[in-house]
Design a protein around this motif. Structure first.
Motif, PDB file in Angstrom:
ATOM      1  N   ASP A 111      52.454  70.003  48.661  1.00 32.61           N
ATOM      2  CA  ASP A 111      51.050  70.381  48.729  1.00 32.61           C
ATOM      3  C   ASP A 111      50.959  71.858  49.045  1.00 32.61           C
ATOM      4  N   THR A 140      48.639  77.284  42.148  1.00 32.49           N
ATOM      5  CA  THR A 140      47.214  77.606  42.043  1.00 32.49           C
ATOM      6  C   THR A 140      46.746  77.741  40.603  1.00 32.49           C
ATOM      7  N   ALA A 173      47.224  68.429  39.622  1.00 34.12           N
ATOM      8  CA  ALA A 173      46.072  68.158  40.504  1.00 34.12           C
ATOM      9  C   ALA A 173      46.156  66.742  41.050  1.00 34.12           C
ATOM     10  N   ASP A 176      42.067  63.786  44.216  1.00 34.93           N
ATOM     11  CA  ASP A 176      40.862  64.395  44.765  1.00 34.93           C
ATOM     12  C   ASP A 176      40.674  65.828  44.259  1.00 34.93           C
ATOM     13  N   ARG A 178      42.747  68.388  44.573  1.00 32.57           N
ATOM     14  CA  ARG A 178      43.450  69.456  45.276  1.00 32.57           C
ATOM     15  C   ARG A 178      44.759  69.793  44.556  1.00 32.57           C
TER      16      ARG A 178
END
Length: 446
Positions: A111, A140, A173, A176, A178
Motif C-alpha cells: 500500500d 501513483t 487500484a 475502494d 486507493r
C-alpha cells in the motif's frame, strides 16, 4: 691529336626493393578480413543478446501488467486488504494457482505507506519498508517499471536463494479506489536465456554471411595482389632501363666530346700557340685565323647539337616540330641531307611529343653511327587518335634476322626504344634489308 680518355663511372644501382609477396598480401588481407569478421560477430552477439534481453524484460513487464489487471485486481477485497487470514489464504491459493509459476517466483502487494499487504512469502505480510522514488511513481500513476532486484535490501531477504531476480512493479487500484503497488519477481536466468536464444537464432545466418563475404573477397584480393606485383615488376624494369639508358647516354656524350669538340679545340689551341711563339707572318696568321674561326663555328654547332641532345627543347612551349628541326640541323652540319615534313607535329599532347622526340633522337643517332646514309627523311603523320613518326634513310641497311644477335652484342638502342614506345601504349616497326636502307615507324596514342 690524342688525349687520354676519361672513364665515366656508371650511376649507382637503385637499392633493391623487396619483391611483393602475393602470399603475404593475401594473408594480410585475409587476416584483416577475419579480424573484422570476428569484431562484427562479437558486436552482433552483444547486440543480439541485448535485444533478446530487452525483449524478455518487455515481456515480463507485459505479463506483470496483465497479471495485475486481470488476476490480482479483480480478486482484491476489503478483507484481503484488512489482513483477514481466511481471505488471505483464499487469495494466496489463487496466486499460487494462476500467477506464481515458471520463472515468476515471488509476488508482493504494497500500500502507499510501504506496508506489505500480501506476499506468497507469508513472513513478509504486515511488515513495512520504505518505497523508492520509482516505486512511488508507479504506485501513483499506474505505470510499469522494472529493475534488477537488490537482494541486500531487507524486504528482499527471503529472495536471496533464487539468485538474480528481475523485479517488475505496476500500480493498481483497490476495491475502494486507493492506490496499491503490485510487484512480481522473475528469475533473471530466464531473461538471460532469452537473450542467448535470440543470439543463437541469428548467429548461424550472420556468421555464414560473414564467412561467405570473406570467401568471395579472396579471389579479388588474389587478383589485386597479382596486379600490384606486376606493377612493381614493371616499375623496377623501367627503373633499370632508365638507369641503363642514362649511363649509356653519359658514356656516349663523353665519347663525343672527347673525339670531337675536345680534339678540335686542343688542335686549334696548339696551332695558335705555335703561331704566337713563332716568327710573325701576316699571310700565314690571316689564314690561321680564318681556319680558327671556321673551326670555332663548327665546334659551336656541334656543342649546340650536343646541348639539344642533353637538354632537349621545351616541347610544351616550342612544340615537337621545332625540336625535330634542331635535330635535323645537327645532321646537316655533319653532311647528311635531311628532308623534313613536320607540319603535323605541333599540337600533340606532351606525352606523345616526348616519346616521338626521344624516338627521333635514337633513330637518327643510329643513322649517323651505322647506316652510312647520304639522305634521310623525317615525317610526322597524324590520324584519328594516334601520331606516327617515320624515319627513312638510304643507308646500307641490315638483315632484320640479325637484329636479336646485335642486341645481344650490346646494341640495345632499338630494344630500349621499343620498351619506351610499348610502355606508352604505342608500337615500333623496323623494316630494313641489306643495301636498301632502313625505315622505322613509331606510332603512339595521341
Amino acid at each position: 691529336m690524342s688525349t687520354a680518355a676519361r672513364t665515366i663511372a656508371p650511376l649507382p644501382a637503385a637499392p633493391a626493393r623487396r619483391p611483393v609477396s602475393m602470399a603475404g598480401l593475401l594473408a594480410r588481407f585475409a587476416g584483416a578480413g577475419l579480424l573484422v569478421s570476428v569484431i562484427l560477430a562479437v558486436l552482433l552477439a552483444v547486440l543480439s543478446r541485448q535485444a533478446g534481453t530487452d525483449q524478455a524484460e518487455q515481456a515480463a513487464r507485459q505479463v506483470t501488467w496483465l497479471t495485475a489487471k486481470g488476476i490480482v485486481e479483480p480478486r482484491l477485497t476489503p478483507e484481503v486488504l484488512a489482513g483477514d487470514p481466511a481471505a488471505l489464504e483464499e487469495f494466496n491459493a489463487a496466486m499460487n494457482a494462476y500467477v506464481v509459476q515458471g520463472s515468476l517466483v515471488r509476488v508482493k502487494l504494497w500500500d502507499a505507506t510501504g506496508r506489505v499487504v500480501y506476499s506468497n512469502e507469508s513472513r513478509l505480510i504486515g511488515e513495512t519498508f520504505p518505497l523508492g522514488e520509482e516505486e512511488r511513481q508507479a504506485l501513483t500513476t499506474g505505470g510499469t517499471n522494472s529493475e534488477i532486484s537488490d537482494l541486500a535490501k531487507p524486504e528482499n531477504r527471503y529472495e536471496a536463494g533464487f539468485g538474480a531476480l528481475l523485479e517488475v512493479y505496476t500500480g493498481i487500484a483497490g476495491p475502494d479506489g486507493r492506490p496499491l503497488l503490485f510487484e512480481a519477481y522473475f528469475l533473471y536466468d530466464s531473461v538471460a536465456e532469452a537473450g542467448q536464444a535470440q543470439w543463437q537464432t541469428f548467429a548461424p545466418a550472420a556468421l555464414g554471411a560473414l564467412l561467405l563475404l570473406e570467401l568471395v573477397q579472396i579471389p579479388f584480393a588474389w587478383s589485386l595482389a597479382r596486379r600490384v606485383q606486376r606493377q612493381q615488376q614493371d616499375a623496377e624494369r623501367l627503373l633499370r632501363q632508365a638507369i641503363d639508358a642514362s649511363d649509356d647516354e653519359r658514356r656516349r656524350i663523353a665519347a663525343d666530346l672527347h673525339d670531337g669538340v675536345v680534339q678540335d679545340l686542343a688542335g686549334l689551341t696548339f696551332a695558335l700557340d705555335a703561331a704566337r711563339l713563332g716568327t710573325p707572318d701576316p699571310a700565314r696568321d690571316r689564314a690561321l685565323l680564318a681556319e680558327a674561326a671556321t673551326q670555332l663555328r663548327r665546334t659551336t654547332g656541334e656543342m649546340r647539337s650536343l646541348l639539344v641532345e642533353i637538354y632537349p627543347p621545351d616541347l610544351a612551349t616550342e612544340g615537337l616540330g621545332a625540336a625535330l628541326v634542331e635535330l635535323a640541323g645537327a645532321l646537316e652540319r655533319d653532311g647528311l641531307r635531311v628532308d623534313l615534313d613536320v607540319d603535323e607535329a605541333d599540337g600533340l599532347p606532351l606525352p606523345a611529343s616526348s616519346v616521338l622526340f626521344r624516338a627521333a633522337q635514337e633513330i637518327l643517332r643510329n643513322v649517323v653511327a651505322h647506316s652510312r646514309a647520304r639522305e634521310v627523311s623525317v615525317a610526322v603523320r597524324r590520324a584519328a587518335g594516334s601520331a606516327t613518326l617515320v624515319v627513312d634513310d638510304d643507308g646500307r641497311g641490315f638483315d632484320e634476322a640479325e637484329l636479336p644477335e646485335r642486341q645481344r652484342a650490346g646494341h640495345v638502342g632499338l630494344r630500349s626504344l621499343g620498351d619506351l614506345v610499348r610502355d606508352s601504349g604505342g608500337r615500333l616497326v623496323v623494316r630494313s634489308a641489306p643495301g636498301q636502307g632502313t625505315r622505322v615507324d613509331v606510332q603512339v596514342p595521341a
